[in-house]
Design an enzyme around this catalytic site. Structure first.
Site, PDB file in Angstrom:
ATOM      1  CG  PHE A  11     -19.245  -0.983  -2.030  1.00 32.93           C
ATOM      2  CD1 PHE A  11     -18.289  -1.363  -3.013  1.00 32.93           C
ATOM      3  CD2 PHE A  11     -19.626   0.072  -2.105  1.00 32.93           C
ATOM      4  CE1 PHE A  11     -17.825  -0.506  -4.120  1.00 32.93           C
ATOM      5  CE2 PHE A  11     -19.428   1.280  -3.072  1.00 32.93           C
ATOM      6  CZ  PHE A  11     -18.335   0.921  -4.006  1.00 32.93           C
ATOM      7  N   GLY A 209      -7.404   3.177   7.491  1.00 29.75           N
ATOM      8  CA  GLY A 209      -7.783   1.916   6.659  1.00 29.75           C
ATOM      9  C   GLY A 209      -6.950   0.837   6.778  1.00 29.75           C
ATOM     10  CD  GLU A 212      -8.122  -7.231   9.260  1.00 29.98           C
ATOM     11  OE1 GLU A 212      -9.160  -7.823   8.785  1.00 29.98           O
ATOM     12  OE2 GLU A 212      -7.485  -6.962   8.579  1.00 29.98           O
ATOM     13  CG  ASP A 223      -3.726  -9.611  10.087  1.00 24.78           C
ATOM     14  OD1 ASP A 223      -4.835  -9.495   9.248  1.00 24.78           O
ATOM     15  OD2 ASP A 223      -2.770  -9.034   9.721  1.00 24.78           O
ATOM     16  CE  LYS A 227      -2.130  -9.829   6.822  1.00 26.81           C
ATOM     17  NZ  LYS A 227      -1.758  -8.656   7.495  1.00 26.81           N
ATOM     18  N   GLY A 325      -3.761  -0.758   3.664  1.00 27.98           N
ATOM     19  CA  GLY A 325      -3.899   0.537   3.159  1.00 27.98           C
ATOM     20  C   GLY A 325      -4.918   0.195   2.135  1.00 27.98           C
TER      21      GLY A 325
HETATM   22  N1  NAD Z   1      -7.594  -2.701   4.580  1.00 25.00           N
HETATM   23  C1  NAD Z   1      -6.350  -3.222   4.428  1.00 25.00           C
HETATM   24  O1  NAD Z   1      -5.428  -2.574   4.459  1.00 25.00           O
HETATM   25  C2  NAD Z   1      -6.537  -4.766   4.207  1.00 25.00           C
HETATM   26  C3  NAD Z   1      -5.170  -5.039   3.602  1.00 25.00           C
HETATM   27  C4  NAD Z   1      -5.338  -6.472   3.322  1.00 25.00           C
HETATM   28  C5  NAD Z   1      -6.425  -7.334   3.336  1.00 25.00           C
HETATM   29  N2  NAD Z   1      -7.550  -6.727   4.036  1.00 25.00           N
HETATM   30  C6  NAD Z   1      -8.689  -7.376   4.031  1.00 25.00           C
HETATM   31  O2  NAD Z   1      -9.771  -7.223   3.135  1.00 25.00           O
HETATM   32  C7  NAD Z   1     -11.103  -7.291   3.388  1.00 25.00           C
HETATM   33  C8  NAD Z   1     -11.752  -6.174   3.431  1.00 25.00           C
HETATM   34  O3  NAD Z   1     -10.991  -4.982   4.130  1.00 25.00           O
HETATM   35  P1  NAD Z   1     -11.533  -3.609   4.377  1.00 25.00           P
HETATM   36  O4  NAD Z   1     -10.560  -2.623   4.656  1.00 25.00           O
HETATM   37  O5  NAD Z   1     -12.276  -2.940   2.785  1.00 25.00           O
HETATM   38  O6  NAD Z   1     -12.762  -3.659   5.418  1.00 25.00           O
HETATM   39  P2  NAD Z   1     -13.811  -2.886   5.635  1.00 25.00           P
HETATM   40  O7  NAD Z   1     -14.396  -3.315   7.090  1.00 25.00           O
HETATM   41  O8  NAD Z   1     -13.688  -1.385   5.200  1.00 25.00           O
HETATM   42  O9  NAD Z   1     -15.040  -3.120   4.776  1.00 25.00           O
HETATM   43  C9  NAD Z   1     -15.542  -4.769   4.805  1.00 25.00           C
HETATM   44  C10 NAD Z   1     -16.938  -4.396   4.087  1.00 25.00           C
HETATM   45  O10 NAD Z   1     -17.385  -5.584   3.990  1.00 25.00           O
HETATM   46  C11 NAD Z   1     -18.842  -5.615   4.425  1.00 25.00           C
HETATM   47  N3  NAD Z   1     -19.476  -6.768   4.961  1.00 25.00           N
HETATM   48  C12 NAD Z   1     -18.925  -7.613   5.950  1.00 25.00           C
HETATM   49  N4  NAD Z   1     -19.829  -8.636   6.005  1.00 25.00           N
HETATM   50  C13 NAD Z   1     -20.612  -8.788   4.843  1.00 25.00           C
HETATM   51  C14 NAD Z   1     -21.583  -9.612   4.339  1.00 25.00           C
HETATM   52  N5  NAD Z   1     -21.622 -11.014   5.064  1.00 25.00           N
HETATM   53  N6  NAD Z   1     -21.851  -9.488   3.107  1.00 25.00           N
HETATM   54  C15 NAD Z   1     -21.867  -8.568   2.537  1.00 25.00           C
HETATM   55  N7  NAD Z   1     -20.776  -7.331   2.891  1.00 25.00           N
HETATM   56  C16 NAD Z   1     -20.459  -7.403   4.217  1.00 25.00           C
HETATM   57  C17 NAD Z   1     -18.998  -4.681   5.749  1.00 25.00           C
HETATM   58  O11 NAD Z   1     -20.169  -3.816   5.229  1.00 25.00           O
HETATM   59  C18 NAD Z   1     -17.814  -3.542   4.982  1.00 25.00           C
HETATM   60  O12 NAD Z   1     -18.541  -2.574   4.062  1.00 25.00           O
HETATM   61  C19 NAD Z   1     -11.063  -7.726   5.089  1.00 25.00           C
HETATM   62  O13 NAD Z   1     -10.993  -9.017   5.145  1.00 25.00           O
HETATM   63  C20 NAD Z   1      -9.435  -7.386   5.524  1.00 25.00           C
HETATM   64  O14 NAD Z   1      -8.938  -8.646   6.315  1.00 25.00           O
HETATM   65  C21 NAD Z   1      -7.695  -5.539   4.316  1.00 25.00           C
HETATM   66  N1  HSE Z   2      -5.253  -5.271   9.264  1.00 28.49           N
HETATM   67  C1  HSE Z   2      -4.276  -5.756   8.388  1.00 28.49           C
HETATM   68  C2  HSE Z   2      -4.471  -5.436   6.853  1.00 28.49           C
HETATM   69  C3  HSE Z   2      -3.821  -6.134   5.956  1.00 28.49           C
HETATM   70  O1  HSE Z   2      -4.205  -7.595   5.806  1.00 28.49           O
HETATM   71  C4  HSE Z   2      -2.988  -5.024   8.644  1.00 28.49           C
HETATM   72  O2  HSE Z   2      -2.748  -3.905   9.526  1.00 28.49           O
HETATM   73  O3  HSE Z   2      -2.004  -5.594   8.095  1.00 28.49           O
END
Ligand code: NAD
Ligand code: HSE
Length: 362
Positions: A11, A209, A212, A223, A227, A325
């Site tokens: 979350f 946001g 990573e 990363d 991809k 984002g």
């Molecule tokens: N933020 C972006 O722009 C973006 C874009 C594409 C993909 N992603 C991917 O999406 C995923 C989430 O990204 P985000 O920005 O929300 O990251 P974030 O770090 O804000 O959130 C990840 C959450 O997962 C929780 N978490 C970690 N390990 C856990 C576990 N074992 N059990 C339960 N909760 C756990 C953490 O406490 C944290 O709240 C990541 O894998 C990231 O690579 C992010």
């Molecule tokens: N950290 C990654 C999130 C999307 O996967 C980025 O900046 O592109």
């Protein structure tokens, strides 16, 4: 009207943004899409777990500061994330996995996805680890259980790169892909060009946001490596492992080099690419390149990303849009939920929701 019950695993920025979409825009979306969404479970490493099979009231959770959230004292809450129990036992239709990406072995997200599919639940995820490192096996497991495994957000957040290739390129031979696939490093290179130093640029990308949880993966290219693997495996029919993809990030490029290149009309970009050869083999790499201004990828700035598909009949087709984002990536999850609905709305063999045993309630 149909309804899907969701279990959110993780979350953080992305799943919170999905919860906001559901909480604030759910009624409008239901009218437009013909189905509604309800969250019945949330787990998070820091906040714990929360289960309410009648639907969690999201508003108070979203009102709390992310770092302050604790489920321990709420009805149906626990300080322990209890991921396996929640994923396997709570009667959700769809598990939404958005925990940290682990580029080494994909865990624990890989297990989260596997448990969900084994339990007959659909999965959508933005987590690159399971998709890049075990996508083929997970797709096989999903097909075996008659459920969907969707992962649009694993490449270019909500910009529909994978679904465009899957749905719109019928009859085309895709011979290669090349792109800027990391919002954070692209944002950072742009900010360094504008005179900001690396640590400050990383901090901005984190605040926005894009980065990573551990931005090393963004800076060192891991990363993008994941991809490129996902694109090569999904679109070029490859079966690449991480060690097959040469990877160099942007950490060795000095601010002087970035600004000197800009003065000469060049732009440093972190470029990922994969090429399929006549014999079916696929080469893939990630490396920074100083692109001339006229190169189609040179103008892709900030968190904007782009993937160019090289095809036989259309030449190059480029898809461009946000690469990172929170809201943009939550949209990827929404697009996955729509895809699941489109594929399964008429299933008469849809898995029935198990009933949560009272003895297992917290
Ligand atoms: N933020 C972006 O722009 C973006 C874009 C594409 C993909 N992603 C991917 O999406 C995923 C989430 O990204 P985000 O920005 O929300 O990251 P974030 O770090 O804000 O959130 C990840 C959450 O997962 C929780 N978490 C970690 N390990 C856990 C576990 N074992 N059990 C339960 N909760 C756990 C953490 O406490 C944290 O709240 C990541 O894998 C990231 O690579 C992010
Ligand atoms: N950290 C990654 C999130 C999307 O996967 C980025 O900046 O592109």
């Amino acid at each position: 009207m149909g309804r899907y019950d969701l279990a959110l695993i993780g979350f953080g920025g992305v799943n919170r943004a999905l919860a906001e979409l559901i909480s604030h825009g759910g009624e409008r979306l239901a009218k437009e899409l013909g189905f509604s969404l309800r969250v019945v479970a949330i787990t998070d490493l820091r906040a714990g777990s929360l289960v309410d099979t009648d639907g969690i009231d999201l508003a108070p959770l979203l009102a709390a500061e992310p770092g302050e959230l604790s489920f321990a004292d709420l009805s149906g809450g626990s300080a322990d994330p209890r991921n396996e129990w929640v994923i396997r036992e709570v009667p959700a239709d769809i598990v939404v996995e958005a925990t940290f990406t682990n580029p080494t072995d994909g865990e624990p997200a890989l297990s989260h996805v596997r448990w969900a599919l084994e339990s007959g639940k659909h999965v959508c995820t933005t987590n690159k680890g399971p998709v890049a490192l075990a996508g083929r096996a997970l797709k096989h497991l999903a097909a075996e259980r008659g459920v969907s495994f969707e992962f649009e957000g694993s490449v270019l957040s909500g910009t529909p790169v994978l679904r465009t290739a899957e749905r719109m390129f019928g009859g085309l031979q895709v011979t290669g892909v090349q792109g800027i696939m990391n919002g954070t490093s692209n944002y950072i290179l742009g900010r360094i060009e504008e005179g900001i130093d690396l640590p400050a640029a990383i901090a901005e990308a984190q605040e926005l946001g894009y980065a990573e949880a551990d931005p090393t993966a963004d800076i060192e290219g891991h990363d993008v490596q994941l991809k490129v693997m996902i694109l090569a495996n999904e679109v070029l029919g490859a079966d690449l492992r991480r060690e097959d993809v040469f990877c160099e990030g942007i950490s060795a490029i000095t601010p002087h080099e970035v600004r000197d290149a800009a003065a000469k009309g060049l732009r440093w970009k972190l470029v990922g690419s994969a090429t399929r050869h006549e014999d079916g083999s696929v080469d893939a790499r990630v490396a920074p390149l100083a692109l001339p201004a006229h190169h189609p990828l040179a103008g892709i700035s900030g968190p904007l990303n782009a993937v160019a598909f090289h095809t036989d009949l259309l030449g190059t087709v480029t898809v461009c849009g946000p690469g990172a984002g929170r809201i943009e990536t939550a949209y990827a999850l929404l697009s996955d939920l729509i895809a699941i609905h489109q594929r399964h709305a008429d299933d008469d063999t849809a898995p029935t929701r198990p009933v949560l045993q009272e003895t297992h309630r917290v």
